[in-house]
Design an enzyme around this catalytic site. Structure first.
Site, mmCIF file in Angstrom:
data_model
loop_
_atom_site.group_PDB
_atom_site.id
_atom_site.type_symbol
_atom_site.label_atom_id
_atom_site.label_comp_id
_atom_site.label_asym_id
_atom_site.label_seq_id
_atom_site.Cartn_x
_atom_site.Cartn_y
_atom_site.Cartn_z
ATOM 1 N N ASP A 257 50.421 39.025 38.143
ATOM 2 C CA ASP A 257 50.024 40.470 37.566
ATOM 3 C C ASP A 257 50.431 40.816 36.282
ATOM 4 O OD1 ASP A 257 49.472 43.618 39.469
ATOM 5 O OD2 ASP A 257 48.775 42.965 37.222
HETATM 6 C C1 GLC Z 1 47.815 46.148 36.234
HETATM 7 C C2 GLC Z 1 47.440 45.940 37.753
HETATM 8 C C3 GLC Z 1 46.408 45.181 38.217
HETATM 9 C C4 GLC Z 1 45.285 44.756 37.314
HETATM 10 C C5 GLC Z 1 46.338 44.058 36.175
HETATM 11 C C6 GLC Z 1 44.964 43.643 34.951
HETATM 12 O O1 GLC Z 1 48.702 46.423 35.882
HETATM 13 O O2 GLC Z 1 48.330 46.073 38.833
HETATM 14 O O3 GLC Z 1 45.816 45.448 39.733
HETATM 15 O O4 GLC Z 1 44.337 43.866 37.977
HETATM 16 O O5 GLC Z 1 47.106 44.974 35.660
HETATM 17 O O6 GLC Z 1 44.632 44.898 34.353
#
Ligand code: GLC
Length: 715
Positions: A257
């Site tokens: 993430d």
């Molecule tokens: C965010 C979220 C995740 C998302 C990623 C990319 O912080 O936790 O669900 O896919 O970043 O945007």
């Protein structure tokens, strides 16, 4: 030698680490932006993946830098959070879950994939598969609610929809099962907080949707930001290597993430980026999203012998293999090469409208207040969400053009051209300004009917949006009470439309309103979908996929709770209950009224004794005793009253639907393989235990409304 092996052989360390890195373009910031010029890195082959870029022109510009400008000409993988639509938004996932219709879930994912691929994208960071039983947590809106069985069905449908039958097709996206895992169980519902649950809860509740996604061939998995029992998921060897890759043979890409690898330092298990990169790589994380830990930390980790080149190559191999499966080497411009026909986009809006109407859950409808099918000269559509198109998209609006969404006022005006529509917001969504209340009351005096639109702003659910108080925000309660009281004095009824990314705790509103529609956030066609239900063009059929608490103090509250040794008994003080509120929720899982009135009868179960390989057939008659045609959803729950471990009071095992005209009767037939009655025994291994099991059939997870028959399982 294969293309992938040849590339690995020829790549420098910097080029390898580039393939293990994903940075954000500035299109849609979904987290703390870490600076860095991606164009130079793409040209020198030290960046292989991007997120948050939209528009075939921009994507092609970046792809050209990679495939025509860099030494090894490796195409970019470009992803975006296409959670519930790309430019055309469908209802938020929690709302879509209310359809209880896997075909619809697949359809909207397919439509979203087609639209996003036409914009040059090859990956979505969806479906979100976190079980959520704590509405204080904001991200429940991104998922399917409280039940793991439902989550597994949603996982299968969404992976099928996003990835299609051929991942290399020009309208297929790599899906991403996230956030692995148990993110929905954060302490006190507080975003990003620690998670500490039992091994049993992990395997019975939080892992099944991910197992279903993997069985459906999901291309990627994203670990959650959170730690699980003191081990951050981004470094969780037992679950990433053990459960995911070894037990479930997942050989796809694990993408961290946003900045999560670097955050291992905050978690306190890494002293610096070298440590963090080492832990993540050894746990099996292939792509480092936004922390730059791999490019900055792994060279030193390699020098110090903390990781091996073979481990790096394994990760690079998985990333290059994914790009190959997506057809990116074959034709990096396949996605985005052809603009969509206007008819396809128009059709997609119709899908959004139809799915939107079916996502609406009618929570209350006293004296058939709805549908508004009686003669009316003037309708007041008031409240801060009545003319708020930008809010209708809900969380994770991706590439939406928020102003394109249809507001309630616009939808109702279009549906009732002969009616005068009066509108005022009354109050802000979160502001303290109450000056508009008197105008709103005037409009109620003038109007024949009143539609009161209240609730959360779109950004009050989703990521970084936990709430400790689950009432109406701002001054909306005072406003709504004034409207309800004024209307009552006028002898007029009030239809309340509640917009939220979670169940709201507003018992006072549900008690005083004549009718209540849970409209969640329905996306681009919200206003038209709501108008279709309010006018009776569509009978509401949505069923809530999450329990609505009566009081925040009841949270976590969900139907699959385990029994107590002292089950609640109002006559006995020493039983499982509160001193100050009932145990029952305001609305149970599965609750949802229609414009019909359905009666279930004659439940029959065959055979009455079954072995593990047998199939149980469940039939129930359904009659529509109402005055209007409608669609009923019938749920199948099971209850195992005596087993080697305590078993949930209810477990969801299936559902069926039937549409009936007034006076008609039909039969819903469900098949339940007896093997579905296996459960995790004392050793957390699947067991099939002989004995009686109850089969419960009915409209929602309220045992008092269910018909019950037993079946005997034989060894
Ligand atoms: C965010 C979220 C995740 C998302 C990623 C990319 O912080 O936790 O669900 O896919 O970043 O945007």
């Amino acid at each position: 030698m294969s293309r992938v092996e040849t590339l690995i052989r020829d790549m420098t360390l910097a080029e390898k680490l580039g393939q293990l890195t994903m940075t954000a373009s500035s299109y849609a910031v979904t987290g703390p932006v870490i600076a860095g010029d991606s164009t130079e890195s793409i040209k020198d082959g030290t960046l292989g993946n991007l997120l948050n870029m939209v528009g075939a022109d921009h994507v092609f510009e970046m792809q050209r830098l990679a495939v025509e400008g860099s030494r090894l000409r490796i195409p970019l993988l470009i992803g975006l959070d296409i959670i519930h639509g790309h430019r055309t938004l469908f209802p938020v996932p929690l709302a879509e879950a209310a359809l209880f219709d896997p075909q619809a879930w697949t359809l909207t994912a397919r439509e979203a994939a087609t639209e996003a691929a036409a914009d040059g994208l090859a990956m979505t960071f969806a479906p979100m598969l976190d079980v959520s039983r704590d509405p204080r947590w904001g991200r429940g809106v991104e998922g399917f609610g409280e039940d793991p069985w439902l989550g597994a069905r949603m996982a299968e449908a969404k992976v099928r929809g996003f990835q299609g039958s051929d991942l290399s097709a020009g309208n297929s996206l790599a899906a991403c099962a996230k956030h692995f895992c148990a993110y929905g169980a954060v302490t006190a519902g507080r975003e990003y907080a620690a998670v500490d649950i039992s091994e049993r809860a992990l395997h019975e509740v939080h892992l099944p949707p991910f197992a279903a996604a993997i069985a459906s061939g999901v291309a990627t998995v994203m670990p959650s930001f959170t730690d699980l029992a003191a081990v951050p998921m981004t470094a969780h060897v037992a679950l990433l290597r053990g459960w995911l890759r070894e037990e479930h043979a997942f050989d796809g890409v694990i993408v961290s993430d946003y900045n999560a690898i670097a955050e291992l330092i905050n978690h306190g298990i890494a002293a610096d980026l070298v440590d963090a990169a080492t832990l993540a790589l050894k746990a099996g994380v292939d792509i480092d999203m936004m922390s730059d830990a791999y490019r900055r930390g792994l060279p030193k980790a390699l020098e110090r012998g903390l990781v091996t080149m073979a481990q790096i190559d394994t990760a690079v191999r998985r990333v290059l293999t994914l790009k190959e499966k997506l057809g990116l080497f074959e034709d990096p411009y396949r996605r985005g090469g052809t603009a969509e026909a206007p008819a396809a986009i128009a059709n997609r809006r119709q899908v959004a409208r139809s799915v939107g109407a079916r996502a609406i859950v009618m929570l209350k409808n006293e004296k058939d207040t709805l549908p508004l099918a009686r003669p009316m000269r003037c309708l007041a559509v008031i409240g801060p969400l009545a003319d708020a198109p930008a809010e209708m998209g809900g969380a994770w609006g991706a590439a939406q053009n928020a102003e394109d969404h249809v507001s309630v006022v616009a939808g109702v005006r279009a549906a009732l051209p002969q009616v005068e529509i009066l509108h005022t917001a009354g109050v802000g969504i979160q502001s303290g300004d109450q000056h508009g209340i008197s105008k709103a009351l005037e409009l109620c005096t003038q109007a024949d009917e009143i539609l009161l639109c209240v609730g959360e702003a779109a950004n009050m659910s989703g990521e970084a949006a936990s709430r400790a108080h689950l009432g109406l925000p701002g001054e909306q309660r005072g406003f709504a009470e004034a409207v309800l009281e004024h209307a009552k004095a006028l002898g007029k009824r009030v239809i309340v439309v509640v917009f939220s990314g979670r169940p709201l705790v507003v018992p006072w509103l549900f008690e005083k309103a004549d009718a209540v529609l849970a409209a969640w956030f329905l996306g681009s066609e919200a206003g038209n979908a709501i108008a279709d239900v309010v006018t009776g063009r569509v009978s509401p059929s949505g069923r809530t996929p999450i329990t609505w608490p009566r009081d925040t103090g009841q949270i976590p509250i969900f139907f699959g709770q385990r029994p107590s040794g002292r089950p609640a008994n109002p006559q006995d003080h020493f039983t499982s209950k509160y001193l100050d509120t009932p145990n029952e929720p305001l609305f149970p899982f599965g609750h949802g009224l229609t414009y019909g009135r359905f009666v279930l009868s004659n439940l029959r179960v065959t055979p009455d004794c079954v072995t593990e390989s047998g199939i149980i057939e469940i039939c129930v008659d359904v009659s529509n005793a109402g005055a209007r045609g409608a669609q009923e959803t019938v749920f199948l729950f099971t209850r195992d009253p005596v087993a080697s471990v305590t078993r949930p009071l209810l477990e969801l095992k299936g559902f069926g639907k039937i549409a009936l005209e007034p006076g008609a009767t039909g039969t819903v037939t469900l098949q339940l393989p007896a093997a579905e009655l296996r459960f995790l025994g004392l050793e957390l291994k699947r067991v099939f235990e002989p004995g009686e099991v109850e089969l419960l059939v009915g409209p929602c997870a309220d045992r008092s409304q269910l018909l019950v028959k037993s079946v005997r399982l034989s060894g």
